[in-house]
Design a protein around this motif. Structure first.
Motif, short mmCIF file in Angstrom:
data_model
loop_
_atom_site.label_atom_id
_atom_site.label_comp_id
_atom_site.label_asym_id
_atom_site.label_seq_id
_atom_site.Cartn_x
_atom_site.Cartn_y
_atom_site.Cartn_z
N VAL A 118 0.83 -1.20 0.00
CA VAL A 118 0.00 0.00 0.00
C VAL A 118 0.87 1.25 0.00
O VAL A 118 2.05 1.22 0.36
CB VAL A 118 -0.93 0.05 1.24
CG1 VAL A 118 -1.90 -1.11 1.24
CG2 VAL A 118 -0.11 0.06 2.53
N ASP A 119 0.27 2.36 -0.39
CA ASP A 119 0.89 3.66 -0.21
C ASP A 119 0.91 3.95 1.28
O ASP A 119 -0.15 3.99 1.91
CB ASP A 119 0.09 4.73 -0.96
CG ASP A 119 0.61 6.14 -0.72
OD1 ASP A 119 1.61 6.32 0.00
OD2 ASP A 119 -0.02 7.09 -1.25
N ASP A 121 1.09 6.52 3.03
CA ASP A 121 0.22 7.64 3.45
C ASP A 121 -1.23 7.21 3.60
O ASP A 121 -1.96 7.79 4.41
CB ASP A 121 0.32 8.79 2.44
CG ASP A 121 1.68 9.48 2.48
OD1 ASP A 121 2.39 9.35 3.49
OD2 ASP A 121 2.03 10.14 1.47
N SER A 122 -1.62 6.17 2.87
CA SER A 122 -3.03 5.75 2.90
C SER A 122 -3.39 5.03 4.19
O SER A 122 -4.58 4.91 4.51
CB SER A 122 -3.33 4.86 1.70
OG SER A 122 -2.69 3.60 1.83
#
Length: 370
Positions: A118-119, A121-122
């Motif tokens: 995943v990113d 930041d997400s």
């Protein structure tokens, strides 16, 4: 390059030498991994060996599943850290356990292979203990369904013990028993005991460098904030004097193990440090407030594996807690030649203890209370 490697929930060891990195790859490492991979193949028709990602807590998270017989009880092993995945080290100690249990290792959110899915930041706002607990419960439910088990055994190490103990309290119906290795009971108590040990050893060895560094943060933790820098100073010397691995000044066998792991590729290995640092900055305030001393009853059988020389998560608070808690069954097992790294330090006794105290609970969950 300096890298800070975090193990067993923010008990930090500073590795300042360049060869501590686990990212570099060479032909020699590849050849060694091929040998380990071949040795670790599970060929028994009754066995299982698979690694896959599945949706847990709304994101893809990785599971590694190994065992010689699908009919054996399943252990869900919750790793330490935060974000110190166990999967790249299981080649060192887990194979004998797989003769009697199917073992599921889970890369938590922000850790290892899951970190790369995943990113960052997400998921930044989701790095909270409560979410890890809910993830663990969802992983347990997934395992029960996929492998057709009524219940599973929950086992956890260090940081993972905060997740595991709370998951067992929240959903005891999922688990035959809970096994804590290097159990965290109260963070501030652990910090104080660890610091006192380090200073005592430094003085006994007339180590003026250590004494000066430790006295510079005294009293510890005291009333001052427990910052990352203070933790590093305190933990560095506690671990130097065997508080992480008994009788050892360092634990390179653990920190460098991913270099030989057949389960991780180069990007996964590089993600270990990144996940450590990413998670540490977000979870530290919550971790420092962990206090499980108020738990006076436990709904399922509980077994604690305690290293006699552990000054990473000191064992005395665990022994005191275990003596007082009411549970259907409870057992404390002392590992006399271990510190914090029991699965590595005394793998034989760990296997025997799992067979003696834990495996029977998967067949009989109605033991009398102590």
């Amino acid at each position: 390059m300096k890298s800070i490697l975090i193990i067993c929930l923010i008990y930090v060891l500073m590795c300042s030498h360049a060869d501590a990195q686990v990212c570099p790859d060479t032909a020699t490492y590849k050849q060694a991994r091929a040998v380990i991979q071949d040795m670790d193949r599970i060929l028994a028709p009754t066995g299982i060996q698979e690694a896959y990602k599945t949706k847990i807590g709304g994101i893809d998270q990785w599971l590694n599943v190994r065992g010689q017989d699908k009919e054996n009880p399943i252990i869900l092993f919750i790793h330490g850290g935060p974000a110190a995945p166990l999967t790249p080290e299981i080649w060192q100690f887990q194979r004998p356990i797989e003769e009697y249990f199917t073992v599921v290792n889970w890369d938590q959110r922000g850790a290892g292979k899951t970190f790369g899915e995943v990113d960052p930041d997400s998921i930044s706002d989701s790095i909270h203990i409560a979410n890890y607990v809910d993830d663990a419960i969802e992983v347990a439910e997934h395992i029960r369904s996929k492998y057709h088990k009524n219940k599973i055994i929950l086992m956890a190490h260090s940081w993972g013990t905060i997740i595991g103990l709370n998951a067992a309290l929240k959903r005891p119906d999922l688990f035959y028993s809970y096994v804590g290795i290097g159990q965290v009971i109260n963070t501030r108590d652990n910090e104080r005991i660890s610091f006192d040990y380090a200073l005592e050893q430094a003085k006994a060895h007339k180590n003026t460098v250590a004494i000066n560094e430790l006295e510079s943060i005294a009293p510890y933790p005291g009333d001052q904030p427990i910052t990352r820098d203070r933790i590093i100073t305190a933990r560095k010397w506690a671990q130097f004097y065997g508080g992480l691995s008994a009788y050892r000044e360092n634990s390179d066998y653990y920190f460098k193990a991913p270099l030989l792991s057949p389960d991780y590729d180069d990007s996964d290995r590089c993600a270990i440090d990144k996940g450590n640092m990413y998670t540490l900055g977000r979870i530290l305030p919550e971790f420092l407030n962990v206090d499980l001393t108020g738990i006076h009853s436990f709904p399922i059988p509980v077994v604690m594996f305690m290293g006699r020389h552990d000054y990473t998560t000191p064992t005395m608070p665990t022994a005191i807690w275990l003596k007082k808690v009411k549970a259907p069954y409870k057992e404390g097992v002392w590992f006399e030649r271990s510190s914090h790294m029991i699965p590595w330090e005394e793998p034989g006794k760990m296997l025997v203890s799992l067979l003696k105290y834990v495996r029977p609970l998967a067949a009989d969950s109605t033991k009398r209370s102590n």
